[in-house]
Scaffold this motif. Structure first.
Motif, PDB file in Angstrom:
ATOM      1  N   VAL A  57       0.861  -1.191   0.000  1.00  5.65           N
ATOM      2  CA  VAL A  57       0.000   0.000   0.000  1.00  5.65           C
ATOM      3  C   VAL A  57       0.894   1.237   0.000  1.00  5.65           C
ATOM      4  CG1 VAL A  57      -1.772   1.283   1.246  1.00  5.65           C
ATOM      5  CG2 VAL A  57      -1.811  -1.204   1.258  1.00  5.65           C
ATOM      6  N   MET A  58       0.733   2.063  -1.025  1.00  3.28           N
ATOM      7  CA  MET A  58       1.505   3.307  -1.102  1.00  3.28           C
ATOM      8  C   MET A  58       0.742   4.449  -0.432  1.00  3.28           C
ATOM      9  SD  MET A  58       4.033   2.156  -2.684  1.00  3.28           S
ATOM     10  CE  MET A  58       4.998   3.619  -3.012  1.00  3.28           C
ATOM     11  N   ARG A  59      -0.586   4.394  -0.531  1.00  2.62           N
ATOM     12  CA  ARG A  59      -1.425   5.402   0.113  1.00  2.62           C
ATOM     13  C   ARG A  59      -2.673   4.691   0.620  1.00  2.62           C
ATOM     14  NH1 ARG A  59      -4.105   9.682  -3.762  1.00  2.62           N
ATOM     15  NH2 ARG A  59      -5.632   8.032  -3.946  1.00  2.62           N
ATOM     16  N   LYS A  60      -2.992   4.919   1.877  1.00  4.51           N
ATOM     17  CA  LYS A  60      -4.150   4.242   2.447  1.00  4.51           C
ATOM     18  C   LYS A  60      -5.444   4.839   1.908  1.00  4.51           C
ATOM     19  CE  LYS A  60      -2.694   2.188   6.750  1.00  4.51           C
ATOM     20  NZ  LYS A  60      -2.917   2.111   8.186  1.00  4.51           N
ATOM     21  N   VAL A 105      -3.739   3.466  -3.032  1.00  5.48           N
ATOM     22  CA  VAL A 105      -2.800   3.307  -4.148  1.00  5.48           C
ATOM     23  C   VAL A 105      -1.904   2.120  -3.807  1.00  5.48           C
ATOM     24  CG1 VAL A 105      -0.925   4.341  -5.473  1.00  5.48           C
ATOM     25  CG2 VAL A 105      -2.831   5.755  -4.722  1.00  5.48           C
ATOM     26  N   TYR A 106      -1.851   1.165  -4.701  1.00  5.95           N
ATOM     27  CA  TYR A 106      -1.029  -0.027  -4.495  1.00  5.95           C
ATOM     28  C   TYR A 106       0.151  -0.005  -5.441  1.00  5.95           C
ATOM     29  CZ  TYR A 106      -5.252  -1.893  -2.266  1.00  5.95           C
ATOM     30  OH  TYR A 106      -6.349  -2.084  -1.474  1.00  5.95           O
ATOM     31  N   ARG A 107       1.202  -0.711  -5.045  1.00 10.71           N
ATOM     32  CA  ARG A 107       2.343  -0.920  -5.946  1.00 10.71           C
ATOM     33  C   ARG A 107       2.649  -2.410  -6.008  1.00 10.71           C
ATOM     34  NH1 ARG A 107       6.350   1.299  -8.634  1.00 10.71           N
ATOM     35  NH2 ARG A 107       5.741   3.419  -8.175  1.00 10.71           N
ATOM     36  N   LEU A 108       2.879  -2.888  -7.219  1.00 11.85           N
ATOM     37  CA  LEU A 108       3.245  -4.297  -7.392  1.00 11.85           C
ATOM     38  C   LEU A 108       4.702  -4.467  -6.985  1.00 11.85           C
ATOM     39  CD1 LEU A 108       2.416  -7.101  -8.483  1.00 11.85           C
ATOM     40  CD2 LEU A 108       3.256  -6.374 -10.703  1.00 11.85           C
ATOM     41  N   ILE A 109       4.949  -5.334  -6.008  1.00  8.33           N
ATOM     42  CA  ILE A 109       6.330  -5.516  -5.551  1.00  8.33           C
ATOM     43  C   ILE A 109       6.856  -6.921  -5.848  1.00  8.33           C
ATOM     44  CG2 ILE A 109       6.324  -3.751  -3.743  1.00  8.33           C
ATOM     45  CD1 ILE A 109       5.742  -6.025  -1.731  1.00  8.33           C
ATOM     46  N   ASN A 110       5.997  -7.773  -6.372  1.00  6.59           N
ATOM     47  CA  ASN A 110       6.447  -9.134  -6.674  1.00  6.59           C
ATOM     48  C   ASN A 110       5.899  -9.563  -8.034  1.00  6.59           C
ATOM     49  OD1 ASN A 110       7.590 -11.620  -6.418  1.00  6.59           O
ATOM     50  ND2 ASN A 110       6.185 -12.382  -4.858  1.00  6.59           N
ATOM     51  N   ASN A 111       6.589  -9.104  -9.069  1.00 10.31           N
ATOM     52  CA  ASN A 111       6.156  -9.398 -10.431  1.00 10.31           C
ATOM     53  C   ASN A 111       6.775 -10.732 -10.851  1.00 10.31           C
ATOM     54  OD1 ASN A 111       5.579  -9.471 -13.122  1.00 10.31           O
ATOM     55  ND2 ASN A 111       6.464  -7.481 -13.604  1.00 10.31           N
TER      56      ASN A 111
END
Lengths: 263, 183
Positions: free
Chosen positions: B135-138, B147-153
């Protein structure tokens, strides 16, 4: 909200998405004897990558990879092979065979995003060979100077069937983006025009502005926002001027004229 | 019962079509031999072509076997895509890097598939729990979306939530999956 602006249409109605889809279709279904490479270029923020995502999810089942500045040709081939759903071989030559064979069998068009990063002899010639061996459409996607840079490699340049530029966003695009970034809020035509101007027709900035305006409207309980309602600054991408006031706002509000002593 | 061609067999489907184009006439066996697939699978593929009208029957039948050839000017039949909402969402995530559920849903919506923001939210939640997203922004409903960020592609195939049967051994904290026949 018109039918075209419903969020259920996704980003398909955006002009640059349609341009990219038409380019892929043209390269993939070309006449016999023609080369099938294409170049989709344009300034950053014009929705090129969004178009590639759309193409990947479409019936075309495009294989979309984003080139990286590291790793050389082996890394590039590994990325293509992995994206095609295969386990990468160890040697570059085997990786090439894997990629060429799988592309030939599946006939999936290939999009190389950030193609400015593959502009060296080994990488660009490898991509050309992949195209020649597999016969699939290969789209090189990059910044606005990409077509000029590609002239260095005549064998690649000669194979480009069409050069298509990602154009600046239009007012219709603002309407389509509003359906996604300002869901549930109607953006009046005068405000849409102001957003387009302030954003320099960049889709990225338009999205930021629409998102800010949506938040503004939700806080105030507005279902429709006009230019007169919107009191905030626009996201223009320009560094803020003195006192944090952005230049575009100064022009738009006539404040610059007043500061100079005009009417 | 005849096994169905799985949506992931598009490569076999395409190879079979390439073989069909080479053959002046063919039956199920010729396709099975050319592509090295089972007779049953070749039957399903050839029947799907016949149904979509890209083949014409070669007369007369030889030894009561039905034989076809590719109809002149026939376009390559549509591969069985069968893309799921998760597949579209995962592809969009990998392309976008950071995203809100509504933007993700719009990117995953490609005719004829319509992906709703709720579906995108649900998929994000399950991937977040599994450590694929950060989670980048709750979120602060209804105003602000997370706002989510993919950290395990991990690759092109979408990670999916599955219900599995397992034996959990509380003595050792070990989890053993119970695999059924054919799994």
């Amino acid at each position: 909200m018109s039918d075209d602006q419903r969020p259920s249409k996704g980003f398909a109605p955006l002009a640059n998405v349609a341009r990219l889809m038409a380019l892929i279709d043209q390269c993939q279904n070309r006449d016999y004897g023609l080369a099938g490479m294409g170049c989709f270029y344009g300034k950053t923020g014009r929705g090129k990558t969004q178009g590639a995502i759309h193409a990947s999810n479409s019936r075309m089942n495009v294989c979309h990879i984003e080139a990286v500045p590291l790793g050389g040709v082996k890394k590039l081939l590994e990325m293509i092979v992995q994206e095609l759903g295969l386990k990468p071989a160890r040697l570059s030559s085997d990786l090439f065979d894997q990629a060429a064979q799988e592309l030939a069998i599946t006939q999936r068009p290939l999009i190389i995003d950030e193609a400015d990063l593959v502009l060296n002899d080994t990488k660009i010639e490898t991509i050309r060979h992949l195209h020649d061996k597999s016969g699939v459409a290969v789209i090189l996607m990059g910044e606005e100077r990409l077509p000029h840079k590609l002239t260095q490699w005549e064998r690649v340049h000669r194979r480009i069937l069409n050069w298509v530029e990602a154009e600046p966003a239009t007012l219709q695009d603002v309407g389509h983006l509003a359906a996604v970034y300002a869901q549930g809020v109607e953006i009046a035509p005068d405000l849409q025009q102001a957003i387009l101007t302030a954003s320099g027709a960049s889709q990225g900035y338009i999205a930021n502005n629409l998102s800010n305006i949506r938040n503004f409207a939700v806080i105030r309980g507005l279902h429709r926002v006009t230019r007169a309602d919107w009191t905030g600054d626009f996201h223009t991408g320009n560094p803020p001027g003195r006192g944090g006031v952005q230049q575009v706002d100064l022009k738009e509000t006539g404040m610059a004229r007043r500061l100079k002593g005009g009417k | 019962m005849m096994p169905k061609v799985s949506p992931t067999s598009s490569a076999i489907f395409a190879a079979a079509w390439a073989a069909a184009l080479q053959l002046p006439k063919f039956g199920y066996s010729e396709i099975a031999t050319a592509v090295k697939i089972s007779h049953e699978r070749a039957t399903v593929i050839v029947r799907s072509w016949a149904k979509s009208g890209v083949l014409e029957v070669v007369a007369p039948e030889v030894n009561k076997r039905k034989l076809w050839r590719v109809a002149p000017g026939a376009a390559r039949p549509e591969k069985p895509r069968g893309r799921s909402a998760e597949e579209n969402l995962w592809t969009a995530m990998r392309g976008l890097g950071a995203f809100t559920p509504s933007v993700l849903a719009a990117n995953a919506t490609v005719d004829p598939m319509v992906v709703t923001t709720e579906e995108a939210q649900a998929y994000c939640r399950s991937l977040l729990a599994a450590g694929y997203l950060r989670v980048m922004r709750k979120a602060s409903p209804p105003l602000v979306e997370a706002v989510y960020r993919l950290i395990n592609n991990t690759g092109p195939k979408p990670p999916m939530e599955r219900r599995l049967r397992a034996i959990v051994d509380d003595n050792t904290d070990a989890v053993h999956l119970i695999r059924g026949v054919g799994q």
